[in-house]
Design an enzyme around this catalytic site. Structure first.
Site, PDB file in Angstrom:
ATOM      1  CG  ASP A 107      -1.439   0.543  -1.544  1.00 19.96           C
ATOM      2  OD1 ASP A 107      -2.312   0.343  -1.510  1.00 19.96           O
ATOM      3  OD2 ASP A 107      -1.741  -0.041  -0.358  1.00 19.96           O
ATOM      4  CE  LYS A 135      -1.286  -3.762  -3.815  1.00 20.79           C
ATOM      5  NZ  LYS A 135      -1.513  -3.622  -2.437  1.00 20.79           N
ATOM      6  CG  ASP A 163       9.408  -5.771   0.167  1.00 19.70           C
ATOM      7  OD1 ASP A 163       8.951  -4.513  -0.667  1.00 19.70           O
ATOM      8  OD2 ASP A 163       9.989  -5.817   1.309  1.00 19.70           O
ATOM      9  NE  ARG A 169      13.615  -5.615  -1.497  1.00 17.91           N
ATOM     10  CZ  ARG A 169      12.855  -4.718  -1.738  1.00 17.91           C
ATOM     11  NH1 ARG A 169      12.031  -4.188  -2.778  1.00 17.91           N
ATOM     12  NH2 ARG A 169      12.347  -4.220   0.018  1.00 17.91           N
TER      13      ARG A 169
HETATM   14  P1  IMP Z   1       1.397   4.516  -1.467  1.00 18.71           P
HETATM   15  O1  IMP Z   1       1.925   5.226  -1.002  1.00 18.71           O
HETATM   16  O2  IMP Z   1      -0.050   3.978  -0.616  1.00 18.71           O
HETATM   17  O3  IMP Z   1       0.340   4.234  -2.352  1.00 18.71           O
HETATM   18  O4  IMP Z   1       1.679   3.188  -1.203  1.00 18.71           O
HETATM   19  C1  IMP Z   1       3.108   3.320  -2.386  1.00 18.71           C
HETATM   20  C2  IMP Z   1       4.104   2.196  -1.672  1.00 18.71           C
HETATM   21  O5  IMP Z   1       3.785   1.162  -0.769  1.00 18.71           O
HETATM   22  C3  IMP Z   1       5.325   1.368  -2.880  1.00 18.71           C
HETATM   23  O6  IMP Z   1       5.955   2.773  -3.326  1.00 18.71           O
HETATM   24  C4  IMP Z   1       5.295   0.048  -2.283  1.00 18.71           C
HETATM   25  O7  IMP Z   1       6.687   0.340  -1.666  1.00 18.71           O
HETATM   26  C5  IMP Z   1       4.511   0.269  -1.106  1.00 18.71           C
HETATM   27  N1  IMP Z   1       3.814  -0.658  -1.715  1.00 18.71           N
HETATM   28  C6  IMP Z   1       1.902  -0.742  -1.555  1.00 18.71           C
HETATM   29  N2  IMP Z   1       1.616  -1.948  -2.066  1.00 18.71           N
HETATM   30  C7  IMP Z   1       1.791  -2.818  -2.060  1.00 18.71           C
HETATM   31  C8  IMP Z   1       2.261  -4.469  -2.952  1.00 18.71           C
HETATM   32  O8  IMP Z   1       0.919  -4.555  -2.984  1.00 18.71           O
HETATM   33  N3  IMP Z   1       3.099  -4.967  -3.154  1.00 18.71           N
HETATM   34  C9  IMP Z   1       5.127  -4.510  -2.622  1.00 18.71           C
HETATM   35  N4  IMP Z   1       4.890  -2.726  -2.060  1.00 18.71           N
HETATM   36  C10 IMP Z   1       3.220  -2.272  -1.838  1.00 18.71           C
END
Ligand code: IMP
Length: 185
Positions: A107, A135, A163, A169
């Protein structure tokens, strides 16, 4: 696309079981070819990657081992601070091993960036990442994804290991949640 089994909170199915299967077949073929003759360790990031990792690992045609880490990230939630904590570390020593991080979704990129720095410091022979969903519109830091399943728009997605508040999940597909569900309205 919707049928009786789809919960009301789901807005749209983004990847069906069949589409996921096809993407994993391709990914596993590439990984099996790239790591042929090498000792491969897959590191699954809990909890989100547990189904993805299980399905991917069973498709590999080369010997490999599996380990898990659990992280808690604040980056994708309210504070956007990018703070990441280790909840459970690896059992395996990864020095001189060929390692692939298996992550459900990237994300902001904070979690994968943190992991890449942390694991690089342990001196593996090589370190790559295999990510089911990305994303790109949400990215705050640049991270290298070596094997990617699907690029998706900026929506909260669930199913196939992912989730929302520990729900959804085990849906067999990847789906976008209705915005009113995660916006709290
Ligand atoms: P980041 O550190 O912002 O890249 O986020 C990564 C983590 O956020 C992932 O491993 C997920 O656990 C959670 N996450 C981010 N977006 C989503 C989503 O759309 N659905 C479920 N979990 C998400």
């Amino acid at each position: 696309m919707k049928d009786k089994a789809v919960p009301d909170e789901i807005q749209e199915i983004l990847a069906t079981t069949k589409q996921i299967d096809q993407v994993l077949d391709k990914m596993a073929r590439r990984i099996s070819a790239d790591y042929s003759g090498r000792d491969l360790l897959l590191i699954g990031i809990l909890k989100g990657a547990f189904i993805f990792l299980a399905d991917l690992a069973r498709r590999l045609t080369i010997p490999h081992s599996v380990d898990f880490m659990s992280l808690s990230s604040y980056g994708a939630t309210a504070t956007a601070s990018g703070e990441v904590r280790i909840i459970m570390d690896l059992r395996t020593f990864i020095r001189d091993k060929h390692v692939i991080i298996v992550e459900d979704i990237v994300d902001t990129g904070y979690t994968l960036q943190y992991l890449q720095h942390l694991l690089e410091a342990r001196r593996p022979a090589s370190l790559r990442s295999c990510v089911l969903l990305s994303k790109p519109d949400r990215r705050l830091v640049n991270v290298k994804i070596d094997y990617l399943g699907f690029e998706i728009p900026d929506q909260w997605v669930v199913g196939y290991g992912l989730d929302y508040a520990d729900r959804f999940r085990t849906l067999p597909y990847i789906a976008a949640l209705r915005p009113q569900v995660y916006a709290g309205g």
